[in-house]
Design a protein around this motif. Structure first.
Motif, short mmCIF file in Angstrom:
data_model
loop_
_atom_site.label_atom_id
_atom_site.label_comp_id
_atom_site.label_asym_id
_atom_site.label_seq_id
_atom_site.Cartn_x
_atom_site.Cartn_y
_atom_site.Cartn_z
N UNK A 3 35.93 37.41 48.11
CA UNK A 3 36.06 36.46 49.20
C UNK A 3 37.25 36.84 50.06
N UNK A 4 37.40 36.18 51.19
CA UNK A 4 38.49 36.50 52.10
C UNK A 4 39.86 36.22 51.50
N UNK A 5 39.91 35.35 50.45
CA UNK A 5 41.20 35.08 49.81
C UNK A 5 41.50 36.06 48.68
N UNK A 39 29.38 36.43 38.13
CA UNK A 39 29.48 35.62 39.35
C UNK A 39 30.62 34.64 39.14
N UNK A 40 31.62 34.70 40.00
CA UNK A 40 32.89 33.99 39.81
C UNK A 40 33.53 34.41 38.49
N UNK A 41 33.35 35.66 38.13
CA UNK A 41 33.86 36.20 36.88
C UNK A 41 34.19 37.68 37.10
N UNK A 85 35.22 33.24 57.40
CA UNK A 85 35.10 33.74 56.05
C UNK A 85 34.51 35.13 56.05
N UNK A 86 35.06 36.00 55.22
CA UNK A 86 34.58 37.36 55.13
C UNK A 86 34.38 37.73 53.67
N UNK A 87 33.45 38.60 53.42
CA UNK A 87 33.22 39.13 52.08
C UNK A 87 33.55 40.61 52.10
N UNK A 88 34.42 41.04 51.19
CA UNK A 88 34.83 42.43 51.12
C UNK A 88 34.09 43.13 49.99
N UNK A 89 33.59 44.33 50.24
CA UNK A 89 32.84 45.10 49.27
C UNK A 89 33.64 46.32 48.88
N UNK A 90 33.87 46.47 47.58
CA UNK A 90 34.62 47.65 47.12
C UNK A 90 34.00 48.16 45.84
#
Length: 206
Positions: A17-19, A38-40, A2-7
């Motif tokens: 999230x990775x998806x 959060x989740x929004x 699992x990876x978290x992408x920051x943009x």
């Protein structure tokens, strides 16, 4: 893995999230407002949890300083629920009916406690006043309108109507008129009668 992408960009800061789904969104479109979701992906308030367009409910958890104890603020169908660490809903607020349900007692003022409770999940309901701490001498006082006290139930079990110091099981007092008890019956037609205590001339019960 699992990876978290920051943009980042003109809309603010997004953690994905990775998806590709948004995990955290910080919206800085307004010069005066910063909303965190959060989740929004489109937060509408200072802190916005969950996304009802994706059937994702938001839950706020507050941990106690005591191990394994915490509280949860959780949304249900038309409800906001406050749950304890056993996942028991202590308070449930229904936005459709405007009703608030309490699982336990409702206590107001620790010294002169007024508590409403359902006894052991039975149909019995209790309303009581413990009085000052350790005294067990609390009275139940009923007020109506702007005229003040109308009825009082003492800790001794005496009910006073018009009397703030009842001295018998039923104590009636009227400072302006004769004390009357009215009895109505609709059996065999409307009938009524009164029991009157008068001090005119001599004390009498009619």
């Amino acid at each position: 893995t699992n990876k978290v992408h920051l943009s980042g960009g003109s809309a603010g800061l997004i953690l994905q999230n990775s998806d590709g789904s948004n995990s955290l969104t910080i919206d800085t479109n307004s010069a005066f407002t910063t909303n965190v979701g959060i989740q929004q992906s489109n937060p509408q308030n200072t802190l916005h949890l969950g996304d009802n367009t994706n059937a994702t409910a938001g839950t706020l958890r507050l941990d106690s300083f005591v191990a394994s104890q915490f509280w949860q603020f959780e949304c249900g169908t038309n409800t906001l629920n406050i749950k304890d660490y056993n996942a028991t809903s202590i308070i449930s607020i229904n936005g459709e009916t405007n009703a608030t349900t309490f699982a336990g007692s409702v206590v107001i003022n620790s010294n002169k406690t007024l508590a409403l409770k359902n006894v052991d999940n039975t149909n019995e309901f209790q309303l009581f006043n413990e009085g000052a701490t350790g005294s067990n001498n609390g009275n139940l006082v009923f007020l109506a309108g702007n005229v003040g006290e109308r009825m009082r139930l003492s800790a001794a079990g005496y009910l006073g109507i018009g009397s703030q110091n009842p001295t018998s099981l039923l104590h009636l007092k009227d400072t302006a008129n004769d004390v009357q008890i009215r009895l109505d019956s609709t059996s065999g037609g409307t009938q009524s009668g009164t029991i009157t205590y008068s001090q005119v001339g001599q004390n009498s019960l009619v």
